[in-house]
Design a protein around this motif. Structure first.
Motif, short mmCIF file in Angstrom:
data_model
loop_
_atom_site.label_atom_id
_atom_site.label_comp_id
_atom_site.label_asym_id
_atom_site.label_seq_id
_atom_site.Cartn_x
_atom_site.Cartn_y
_atom_site.Cartn_z
N ARG A 90 -4.02 -13.30 3.86
CA ARG A 90 -4.44 -13.69 2.50
C ARG A 90 -3.66 -14.92 2.06
N GLN A 123 -5.03 -11.50 -4.87
CA GLN A 123 -5.63 -10.21 -4.54
C GLN A 123 -7.03 -10.06 -5.15
N SER A 162 -12.05 -3.90 -5.43
CA SER A 162 -11.20 -4.29 -6.56
C SER A 162 -9.87 -4.86 -6.10
N ARG A 163 -9.21 -5.53 -7.00
CA ARG A 163 -7.87 -6.06 -6.74
C ARG A 163 -6.93 -4.92 -6.36
N GLN A 164 -7.11 -3.78 -7.04
CA GLN A 164 -6.24 -2.63 -6.81
C GLN A 164 -6.35 -2.13 -5.37
N THR A 165 -7.57 -2.14 -4.83
CA THR A 165 -7.77 -1.70 -3.45
C THR A 165 -7.02 -2.61 -2.48
N SER A 214 -4.40 -4.31 -3.12
CA SER A 214 -2.98 -4.02 -3.31
C SER A 214 -2.59 -2.74 -2.56
N LEU A 215 -3.42 -1.70 -2.65
CA LEU A 215 -3.14 -0.43 -1.97
C LEU A 215 -3.12 -0.60 -0.45
N TYR A 274 -3.18 2.95 1.50
CA TYR A 274 -4.57 3.33 1.73
C TYR A 274 -5.06 2.68 3.01
N SER A 275 -5.72 3.49 3.87
CA SER A 275 -6.33 2.93 5.08
C SER A 275 -7.81 2.70 4.80
N LYS A 333 -1.73 -9.17 3.92
CA LYS A 333 -1.03 -10.06 2.99
C LYS A 333 -0.77 -11.42 3.64
N ARG A 358 0.05 -2.52 0.66
CA ARG A 358 1.27 -1.69 0.57
C ARG A 358 1.26 -0.58 1.61
#
Lengths: 72, 258
Positions: free
Chosen positions: A11, A18, A28-31, A33-34, A40-41, A8, A37
């Protein structure tokens, strides 16, 4: 997860959202974000791609904490 | 020491489960004279009340789905801030959940109506009892499908890399192919969690089917059905764990193939 990341922060330095970072890294944007946070590694491939996009070394972006690993 | 206590715990759990099942079965056998008429009255009531119950379920769940969908839509554009985008995702998820609940309720309510249909026809004998409920079920299912298509389209608007037409048979395959590593990880994790839960649920269903067969004389079919589902559920998992789902081969066979 024992993996610390500064995604973050890097970025924000590049002034990307994202979705834009995801697009550059091919995910994806979701990845993004994960990962930010800590939910997800990323795989080695993705970690290397993100480091390349941020123009830093992988070790600057992700760090495996010894203390966290022992606790786990 | 730790192994022995785990074994003792497992034996104790099985014993308690067996005892509970035995007591439930015995209780149902002894109370059979009261339980059977009660069950038959409940069946008749469910069949008679299908239309108002279905209407209530559609208004409640369909209304909730629409409410959350409308709140998610303005938070889905490319210029939406990150916090609002995450909020939009949660709202869309709630909308999807509401529609899934509506689908489950519609099928369950119709199943209950079907179970009490013969007795209802004997008592009331109206042809509308045969025509109207299936039409209502069809309308409800079509409403759910329409809502789900809108939800998928909104998800694709939020995530342009997502592929697949929800009205085609290959939708799930196309969608999974367009997911990246983190999304696949989430899907696989949720799939495994669901597998474990379904395992337990099917075991409970098998016990219930056996007890109901003993008390209410429901016959072979429920037990065989649950047994078949348990078999498919377990064996398909073991097969998928030891074979490549794309090629159908084991890993050592693939390595041998030039």
């Amino acid at each position: 997860m024992p993996l610390e990341n500064r995604l973050k922060e890097y970025r924000a330095r590049l002034d990307l959202n994202q979705a834009q970072l995801g697009s550059l890294a091919g995910v994806s944007r979701q990845t993004i974000s994960l990962i930010e946070r800590g939910d997800y590694s990323p795989s080695v491939t993705l970690a290397l791609k993100l480091a390349e996009v941020c123009s830093v070394r992988v070790e600057d972006l992700f760090r495996w904490e010894e203390d966290n690993h022992e606790k786990a | 020491m730790k192994k022995r206590s785990s074994l003792m715990k497992m034996i104790l759990l099985m014993a308690v489960g067996g005892l509970a099942g035995g007591c439930a079965g015995l209780g149902m056998m002894l109370g059979r004279e009261k339980l059977v008429p009660l069950a038959q009255d409940l069946q008749l009531w469910m069949a008679r009340s299908y239309l108002p119950l279905q209407l209530a379920a559609t208004l409640l769940c369909g209304g909730a789905a629409l409410y959350f969908f409308r709140r998610a839509k303005p938070l889905s554009g490319p210029e939406t801030g990150e916090g609002d985008f995450e909020r939009g995702e949660k709202l869309l998820f709630r909308s999807m959940t509401a529609l899934s609940v509506l689908m489950l309720l519609s099928l369950t309510l119709f199943g209950c109506y079907g179970a009490g249909l013969f007795r209802l026809m004997e008592e009331e004998g109206s042809v509308w009892l045969l025509l109207l409920p299936p039409a209502v079920l069809l309308a409800s299912v079509m409403l759910v499908v329409y809502g789900q298509v809108r939800q998928v389209r909104l998800t694709q608007l939020r995530n342009p890399e997502k592929r697949g037409n929800p009205l085609e048979m290959t939708f799930q395959k196309d969608w999974l192919a367009s997911c990246d590593e983190a999304e696949r990880y989430q899907i696989y994790r949720a799939g495994y969690h669901s597998y474990r839960l379904t395992n337990t649920a099917l075991m409970v269903a098998w016990v219930a089917a056996v007890l109901l067969g003993m008390v209410f004389g429901t016959g072979l079919l429920p037990v065989l059905l649950v047994g078949a589902l348990l078999g498919v559920h377990t064996l398909s998992y073991y097969w998928a764990a030891s074979h490549d789902p794309k090629t159908g081969k084991r890993p050592e066979e693939e390595r041998r193939t030039p």
